[in-house]
Design a protein around this motif. Structure first.
Motif, PDB file in Angstrom:
ATOM      1  N   SER A 256      51.447 -37.906  28.197  1.00 16.69           N
ATOM      2  CA  SER A 256      51.529 -37.731  29.646  1.00 16.69           C
ATOM      3  C   SER A 256      51.381 -36.253  29.995  1.00 16.69           C
ATOM      4  N   ALA A 257      50.854 -35.999  31.147  1.00 17.63           N
ATOM      5  CA  ALA A 257      50.699 -34.606  31.582  1.00 17.63           C
ATOM      6  C   ALA A 257      50.852 -34.492  33.087  1.00 17.63           C
ATOM      7  N   GLU A 258      51.490 -33.408  33.491  1.00 20.13           N
ATOM      8  CA  GLU A 258      51.468 -33.083  34.906  1.00 20.13           C
ATOM      9  C   GLU A 258      50.394 -32.027  35.091  1.00 20.13           C
ATOM     10  N   VAL A 259      49.655 -32.151  36.174  1.00 13.91           N
ATOM     11  CA  VAL A 259      48.500 -31.281  36.358  1.00 13.91           C
ATOM     12  C   VAL A 259      48.774 -30.279  37.484  1.00 13.91           C
ATOM     13  N   ASP A 260      48.553 -28.992  37.152  1.00  9.06           N
ATOM     14  CA  ASP A 260      48.703 -27.918  38.139  1.00  9.06           C
ATOM     15  C   ASP A 260      47.330 -27.310  38.404  1.00  9.06           C
ATOM     16  N   ILE A 261      47.160 -26.752  39.593  1.00  9.19           N
ATOM     17  CA  ILE A 261      45.921 -26.011  39.861  1.00  9.19           C
ATOM     18  C   ILE A 261      46.247 -24.548  40.140  1.00  9.19           C
ATOM     19  N   ARG A 262      45.361 -23.661  39.646  1.00  9.64           N
ATOM     20  CA  ARG A 262      45.568 -22.234  39.885  1.00  9.64           C
ATOM     21  C   ARG A 262      45.349 -21.927  41.358  1.00  9.64           C
ATOM     22  N   CYS A 263      46.275 -21.124  41.914  1.00 11.79           N
ATOM     23  CA  CYS A 263      46.171 -20.837  43.344  1.00 11.79           C
ATOM     24  C   CYS A 263      46.889 -19.538  43.680  1.00 11.79           C
ATOM     25  N   ASP A 277      49.534 -18.112  40.834  1.00 14.08           N
ATOM     26  CA  ASP A 277      50.470 -19.220  41.007  1.00 14.08           C
ATOM     27  C   ASP A 277      49.867 -20.520  40.496  1.00 14.08           C
ATOM     28  N   TRP A 278      50.763 -21.466  40.214  1.00 13.29           N
ATOM     29  CA  TRP A 278      50.312 -22.799  39.812  1.00 13.29           C
ATOM     30  C   TRP A 278      50.933 -23.819  40.740  1.00 13.29           C
ATOM     31  N   LEU A 279      50.134 -24.751  41.142  1.00  7.45           N
ATOM     32  CA  LEU A 279      50.560 -25.756  42.103  1.00  7.45           C
ATOM     33  C   LEU A 279      50.449 -27.132  41.459  1.00  7.45           C
ATOM     34  N   GLU A 280      51.579 -27.826  41.409  1.00  4.19           N
ATOM     35  CA  GLU A 280      51.549 -29.151  40.790  1.00  4.19           C
ATOM     36  C   GLU A 280      50.956 -30.151  41.774  1.00  4.19           C
ATOM     37  N   ILE A 281      49.948 -30.912  41.330  1.00 11.53           N
ATOM     38  CA  ILE A 281      49.380 -31.876  42.278  1.00 11.53           C
ATOM     39  C   ILE A 281      49.513 -33.330  41.847  1.00 11.53           C
ATOM     40  N   LEU A 282      49.719 -33.596  40.569  1.00 13.47           N
ATOM     41  CA  LEU A 282      49.807 -35.018  40.197  1.00 13.47           C
ATOM     42  C   LEU A 282      50.385 -35.228  38.805  1.00 13.47           C
ATOM     43  N   GLY A 283      50.707 -36.498  38.520  1.00 14.55           N
ATOM     44  CA  GLY A 283      51.111 -36.923  37.185  1.00 14.55           C
ATOM     45  C   GLY A 283      49.998 -37.772  36.600  1.00 14.55           C
ATOM     46  N   SER A 284      49.859 -37.698  35.253  1.00 10.75           N
ATOM     47  CA  SER A 284      48.736 -38.422  34.654  1.00 10.75           C
ATOM     48  C   SER A 284      48.990 -38.667  33.174  1.00 10.75           C
ATOM     49  N   GLY A 285      48.031 -39.304  32.533  1.00 12.62           N
ATOM     50  CA  GLY A 285      48.123 -39.506  31.098  1.00 12.62           C
ATOM     51  C   GLY A 285      47.199 -40.610  30.635  1.00 12.62           C
ATOM     52  N   MET A 286      47.281 -40.880  29.310  1.00 14.68           N
ATOM     53  CA  MET A 286      46.504 -41.989  28.748  1.00 14.68           C
ATOM     54  C   MET A 286      47.358 -43.254  28.853  1.00 14.68           C
ATOM     55  N   VAL A 287      46.748 -44.305  29.332  1.00 18.96           N
ATOM     56  CA  VAL A 287      47.491 -45.546  29.585  1.00 18.96           C
ATOM     57  C   VAL A 287      48.179 -46.032  28.302  1.00 18.96           C
ATOM     58  N   HIS A 288      49.483 -46.292  28.391  1.00 19.63           N
ATOM     59  CA  HIS A 288      50.278 -46.733  27.244  1.00 19.63           C
ATOM     60  C   HIS A 288      49.802 -48.120  26.778  1.00 19.63           C
ATOM     61  N   PRO A 289      49.716 -48.332  25.447  1.00 18.69           N
ATOM     62  CA  PRO A 289      49.253 -49.638  24.948  1.00 18.69           C
ATOM     63  C   PRO A 289      50.048 -50.813  25.524  1.00 18.69           C
ATOM     64  N   LYS A 290      51.348 -50.615  25.726  1.00 15.49           N
ATOM     65  CA  LYS A 290      52.154 -51.701  26.285  1.00 15.49           C
ATOM     66  C   LYS A 290      51.735 -52.055  27.706  1.00 15.49           C
ATOM     67  N   TRP A 302      40.311 -51.327  24.025  1.00 16.48           N
ATOM     68  CA  TRP A 302      40.126 -50.522  25.236  1.00 16.48           C
ATOM     69  C   TRP A 302      41.177 -49.430  25.344  1.00 16.48           C
ATOM     70  N   GLN A 303      40.818 -48.380  26.015  1.00 20.04           N
ATOM     71  CA  GLN A 303      41.802 -47.359  26.361  1.00 20.04           C
ATOM     72  C   GLN A 303      41.422 -46.735  27.700  1.00 20.04           C
ATOM     73  N   GLY A 304      42.338 -45.951  28.248  1.00 18.48           N
ATOM     74  CA  GLY A 304      42.006 -45.403  29.558  1.00 18.48           C
ATOM     75  C   GLY A 304      42.975 -44.331  30.007  1.00 18.48           C
ATOM     76  N   PHE A 305      42.621 -43.703  31.128  1.00 18.73           N
ATOM     77  CA  PHE A 305      43.551 -42.737  31.714  1.00 18.73           C
ATOM     78  C   PHE A 305      44.029 -43.252  33.065  1.00 18.73           C
ATOM     79  N   ALA A 306      45.168 -42.699  33.506  1.00 13.90           N
ATOM     80  CA  ALA A 306      45.698 -43.033  34.830  1.00 13.90           C
ATOM     81  C   ALA A 306      46.284 -41.770  35.435  1.00 13.90           C
ATOM     82  N   PHE A 307      46.284 -41.739  36.758  1.00 12.49           N
ATOM     83  CA  PHE A 307      46.965 -40.626  37.424  1.00 12.49           C
ATOM     84  C   PHE A 307      47.541 -41.115  38.744  1.00 12.49           C
ATOM     85  N   GLY A 308      48.536 -40.390  39.225  1.00  6.76           N
ATOM     86  CA  GLY A 308      49.136 -40.730  40.511  1.00  6.76           C
ATOM     87  C   GLY A 308      49.398 -39.447  41.292  1.00  6.76           C
ATOM     88  N   MET A 309      48.970 -39.450  42.544  1.00  4.39           N
ATOM     89  CA  MET A 309      49.000 -38.222  43.342  1.00  4.39           C
ATOM     90  C   MET A 309      49.629 -38.515  44.702  1.00  4.39           C
TER      91      MET A 309
END
Ligand code: PHE
Length: 342
Positions: A256-263, A277-290, A302-309
């Protein structure tokens, strides 16, 4: 006779009166017509004198009638023009019209950006079953994440361990619903309302999220990074951005990762793509097998990514709005101040 009719015609008040006079004077049984009929009884000499006189009188009366008729029509037109006059140079009356709410505007913008990258829109219910909101996302019954989410629960029937439904605390349950309904491969975003019992400058009990989900044979974090970079550039209208992936934890993604953007925050205004500065904009990661399993997708294939903003959050950033609560106050003065209403 002549003077009588000329005076009467001149004084006629309307067209009806004029028509009466015409009948009286030159109509079939009118005074002048009757006199003309008398001509036959006269001697030739008398007729030669009286005939032209009567004809001339008849012509004079007819032209007087015609002239008066035109005069009445002109007067009527003048009167109408006076009555219907309007000043086309007056400023127009200001009409207030409704506008699209900033949150709806931003939702549409974000949706359009992801649509360009091939993401279709998916939806789910706001009153969600406990299973879709938590269990299917690898958050079992007594997982601490449930307490952290400040969940609004619906009624719990006597004897039940937990209430069967919640107001969804995030848009992530739409991941499960879409996987079950459509299978893999998959590329969707799911914007919508979510609920948490929380209230301060940056939290309202109802707010908006947008979920992203991409499932395919060999999707990786690199794809996630590219998609998010493209999104941030398009949304904040900048040519370059720098993203920072910070290790984090969500039960439904691994890693899982939280994503920041430089600003930078020069003089209180946000500048994306530069600064320290860094600005947090969302949570994300690779979809858990469960989670894939709960969505009836084989994690070995199959595998995949997901994010929520947070939509409201990025709307605040883009438009420099300091207090989230104002979005939901319906205060027209506030909406006008930010140019969101006329
Ligand atoms: N659902 C998480 C939240 O509400 C965000 C998230 C979505 C994180 C998808 C990872 C993947 O905060």
């Amino acid at each position: 006779l002549r003077d009588k009719y000329i005076t009467l015609i001149a004084n006629a008040a309307d067209e009806a009166r004029l028509e009466d006079l015409r009948v009286q004077a030159v109509g079939k049984k009118g005074e002048i017509s009757l006199q003309m009929r008398e001509l036959g009884k006269m001697s030739a000499e008398e007729r030669q004198v009286a005939g032209p006189k009567l004809n001339a009188l008849k012509d004079e009366i007819n032209s007087a009638l015609a002239a008066k008729k035109q005069g009445l029509a002109d007067a009527a037109l003048d009167e109408r023009l006076r009555a219907e006059w309007m000043d086309v140079t007056l400023p127009a009356r200001h009409r207030r019209v409704g506008t699209i709410h900033p949150v709806s505007q931003v939702t549409e913008e974000v949706t359009a950006i992801f649509a360009d990258m091939g993401f279709a829109v998916a939806e789910g219910p706001q009153i969600e079953s406990d299973w879709f909101n938590f269990d299917a996302l690898n958050i079992p019954g007594h997982h601490p994440a449930r307490a952290e989410m400040d969940t609004f629960y619906t009624h719990r029937a006597p004897g039940e361990d937990r209430p069967p439904h919640v107001l969804r605390t995030h848009t992530s349950p739409v991941q499960i619903r879409t996987m079950q309904a459509q299978g893999a491969p998959l590329r969707i975003i799911a914007p919508g309302r979510v609920y948490r019992a929380d209230y301060d400058q940056t939290h309202t009990p109802m707010f908006h999220q947008i979920e992203g989900l991409a499932i395919d044979k060999d999707i990786s974090m690199a794809n996630l990074k590219w998609v998010l970079e493209e999104f941030v550039k398009a949304f904040f209208e900048v040519d370059d951005v720098e993203l920072r992936f910070r290790a984090s934890h969500f039960p439904f993604t691994e890693p899982s990762a939280e994503v920041d953007i430089r600003c930078s925050w020069e003089g209180g205004t946000l500048k994306v793509g530069e600064g320290d500065d860094w600005l947090e904009i969302l949570g994300s990661g690779m979809v858990h097998p469960k989670v894939l399993e709960a969505g009836k997708i084989d994690p070995n294939e199959w595998q995949g990514f997901a994010f929520g903003m947070g939509i409201d959050r990025i709307a605040m950033l883009k438009y420099g709005i300091p207090d989230l609560r104002a979005f939901f106050d319906s205060d027209l003065r506030w909406l006008r101040h930010y140019g969101f209403a006329s």
